[in-house]
Design a protein around this motif. Sequence first.
Motif, PDB file in Angstrom:
ATOM      1  N   LEU A 112       0.813  -1.216   0.000  1.00  0.00           N
ATOM      2  CA  LEU A 112       0.000   0.000   0.000  1.00  0.00           C
ATOM      3  C   LEU A 112       0.850   1.272   0.000  1.00  0.00           C
ATOM      4  O   LEU A 112       0.302   2.372   0.043  1.00  0.00           O
ATOM      5  CB  LEU A 112      -0.927   0.018   1.223  1.00  0.00           C
ATOM      6  N   TYR A 118      -0.274   7.995   1.778  1.00  0.00           N
ATOM      7  CA  TYR A 118      -1.589   7.521   1.349  1.00  0.00           C
ATOM      8  C   TYR A 118      -2.347   8.646   0.647  1.00  0.00           C
ATOM      9  O   TYR A 118      -2.464   9.754   1.177  1.00  0.00           O
ATOM     10  CB  TYR A 118      -2.416   7.041   2.546  1.00  0.00           C
ATOM     11  N   HIS A 123      -9.554   5.468   3.773  1.00  0.00           N
ATOM     12  CA  HIS A 123      -9.842   4.155   3.199  1.00  0.00           C
ATOM     13  C   HIS A 123      -8.681   3.186   3.446  1.00  0.00           C
ATOM     14  O   HIS A 123      -8.905   2.006   3.761  1.00  0.00           O
ATOM     15  CB  HIS A 123     -10.103   4.288   1.697  1.00  0.00           C
ATOM     16  N   SER A 124      -7.450   3.690   3.309  1.00  0.00           N
ATOM     17  CA  SER A 124      -6.282   2.821   3.498  1.00  0.00           C
ATOM     18  C   SER A 124      -6.169   2.362   4.949  1.00  0.00           C
ATOM     19  O   SER A 124      -5.899   1.184   5.228  1.00  0.00           O
ATOM     20  CB  SER A 124      -5.007   3.549   3.071  1.00  0.00           C
ATOM     21  N   GLY A 203      -7.339   7.413  -6.395  1.00  0.00           N
ATOM     22  CA  GLY A 203      -6.228   6.759  -5.697  1.00  0.00           C
ATOM     23  C   GLY A 203      -4.974   6.710  -6.549  1.00  0.00           C
ATOM     24  O   GLY A 203      -4.636   7.665  -7.253  1.00  0.00           O
ATOM     25  N   THR A 218      -8.547  -2.522  -4.918  1.00  0.00           N
ATOM     26  CA  THR A 218      -9.403  -1.338  -4.979  1.00  0.00           C
ATOM     27  C   THR A 218     -10.541  -1.432  -3.969  1.00  0.00           C
ATOM     28  O   THR A 218     -10.879  -2.523  -3.495  1.00  0.00           O
ATOM     29  CB  THR A 218     -10.007  -1.164  -6.383  1.00  0.00           C
ATOM     30  N   LEU A 254      -5.852   1.386  -3.956  1.00  0.00           N
ATOM     31  CA  LEU A 254      -5.109   1.599  -2.707  1.00  0.00           C
ATOM     32  C   LEU A 254      -3.737   0.940  -2.712  1.00  0.00           C
ATOM     33  O   LEU A 254      -2.849   1.363  -1.969  1.00  0.00           O
ATOM     34  CB  LEU A 254      -5.918   1.067  -1.524  1.00  0.00           C
TER      35      LEU A 254
END
Length: 283
Positions: A112, A118, A123-124, A203, A218, A254
Motif C-alpha cells: 500500500l 496515502y 480508506h487505506s 487513488g 481497490t 489503494l
Amino acid sequence: EFLPHYKYKYYRRPNNNLVVDLTMITRIVLVLVFLRTSFVQCFITANSLTTRSVQRIVASSRFELSIRNTIASKSNSNDGDTIQESEDEKSTRVYFDISIGDDEIGRLVFNLGRSENYLLPKHSENLVKLCSGDLRPIDPRCSYIKCSFKHSPQFVETMPQYRWAHVLDGKGRNAIGQATDRITDPEGMRKCTHKCYGGVYYGLKYDESIYESGVVLTVPLVGQYRGSTSFSIVRVGESPQEWQEKLLLNSAVLGWLESGLEVLQIMARQTRAPPVVTASGKL
C-alpha cells in the motif's frame, strides 16, 4: 663578345686564395648543417620523450580518476540500494491467507506504500486495521477472517462472463470512526482523480511499468458497498485491451499485488468453492 675588364680579369686570372676561401666556407657550411641536423634530432628526441612522459602521467591520472569514479559510483549505488531498501521497508503491506474448501492455496501480499503518502488515508487505514484485526477484541466483526470472496460465473476465468476481478464484501463493520458509517474523503478524491475512457477512478494511478503483476487492490466509491469493508482484487494487466483501466472506474486504487499471483490464478480458475480468508494481517 667583349667582356668588361673586371670580369675578364676574374675569369682569365682566377685567384687561388679565392678558391681556398670557397673550400673553407663550404666546409664550415657543412659543419653548421651537420650541427643543425644533430640539434634538431636531439630536440625531437627530447620532445618525444617529454611527450611520452606527459602521456604516461595523464594516462595514470585518468586511470586513478576512473578508479575513484568507479568506487564513488558503487558507493552511490549501494547508498541508493540502501535508501530504496529502507523505503521498501517503510511501505505498508497487508496479506490474506486463502483456502478453497479444506485446502490452503497460499498467501496474497499487497503493498500500500508508505502510510504518510496515502492518497486516501481514511480508506487505506480502514483496510489495514481490518486486516490486522486491531478491533477484534472489541468487535469480532471488524476483521476479514473467515470472509468469502464472491463465487459465480462472473468470478471464474473460464466463463464468458468473467469480470477480471475478485470481490470480498467483508462484514460491514469499519475499523475507523463509527463502525456503520460510510467512509468518505471528497477532498482526497479531488487530488487523485484519473480520467480514462468512460469515466474516472481515484487513488493510485495505474502504471503497468510499476505494477509488474498487473493486479491492484481497490475499494468501491459508488454503490451499495461504498465506504465500507468491501474491496476488489482487479487483474488489470491480464485483462483484454478493451478493458484495462476501465475495470477501475468508480473505485479507488489503494495498493498493488506484490506476491501471490499464482494464488490468484488458482482462485480464478477453480469452480469447487468460494475462496475464503483464513488469516490476514499487516507485515
